[in-house]
Enzyme design. Sequence first.
Site, PDB file in Angstrom:
ATOM      1  CB  SER A 100     -40.302 -13.247  10.516  1.00 29.18           C
ATOM      2  OG  SER A 100     -40.395 -12.683  11.804  1.00 29.18           O
ATOM      3  CB  SER A 101     -40.044 -16.149   6.814  1.00 29.48           C
ATOM      4  OG  SER A 101     -40.166 -17.071   5.756  1.00 29.48           O
ATOM      5  CB  SER A 102     -37.824 -13.831   3.129  1.00 26.21           C
ATOM      6  OG  SER A 102     -36.913 -13.340   2.170  1.00 26.21           O
TER       7      SER A 102
END
Length: 260
Positions: A100-102
């Site tokens: 998720s995200s990074s």
Amino acid sequence: MYVYIPTTQLKPAPIILAIHYCSGTAQRYFAGSNYASLADTHGFIVIYPNSPSSGGCWDVASTASLTHGGGGDSQTIINMVDYAVKNYGGDAARVYATGSSSGAMMTNVLAGAYPDVIKAGSVYSGVPDGCFFVPGATAGMATPGWNGACSSGTNIKTAQAWGDLVRSYYPGFKGMYPKMQIFHGTADTTLDYPNLAEQLKEWSNVLGLTFTKNVTNTPQPAYTQIVYGDGSKLVGYSAQGVGHTVPIHESMDLAWFGIA
């Protein structure tokens, strides 16, 4: 490197890399997802890498991390896979990445720089592989190479240009690149929504696929499935009104990885 070994393990066992978000930790991603409990049911190993940066972000910006065998966080994670294969009975032929995200960004980086290791990826609210490149970026930074043009969704390239970037990270690779499943919310203001289209352009070029159709209300209301080819190698999911990040859909991940 944190590892979850299931109570009953397949021999050899598929490996899922579950990669946390900025400011996150391996422990938080373990607690905030259901991969470990599903591992007990299906017999796979889960590796939860923990970012070495002070801000908890992954290095997806340096030349080292974006290059096959170049070092950086990406090679460190691949070393974890090698360790799990040698020491925990992991299956080198069934290694999958999600985040998720990074962690989503790192999933794309791993798929591009190490397609010989990663067989499939599932990306929650990320950016294209190579989008965050910043000259001089290193993993030691609190936020390793933040790229405002990329995060704001204004780093727009042609599908060919994105594909050429991916291919440049492992020159000479002639094998099959991973199948990719990509989620993004329309209300994302951290890694803005245009990054979904850029990721799909990138992987459609790498995988040699063209857009086929949109399927509304799939896998749930307000989500639209974006299908490329026959849908077996590249799909996107646009989540209407969802911000940063799209909730993890573990059962879909396992199906995409061919585990369940």
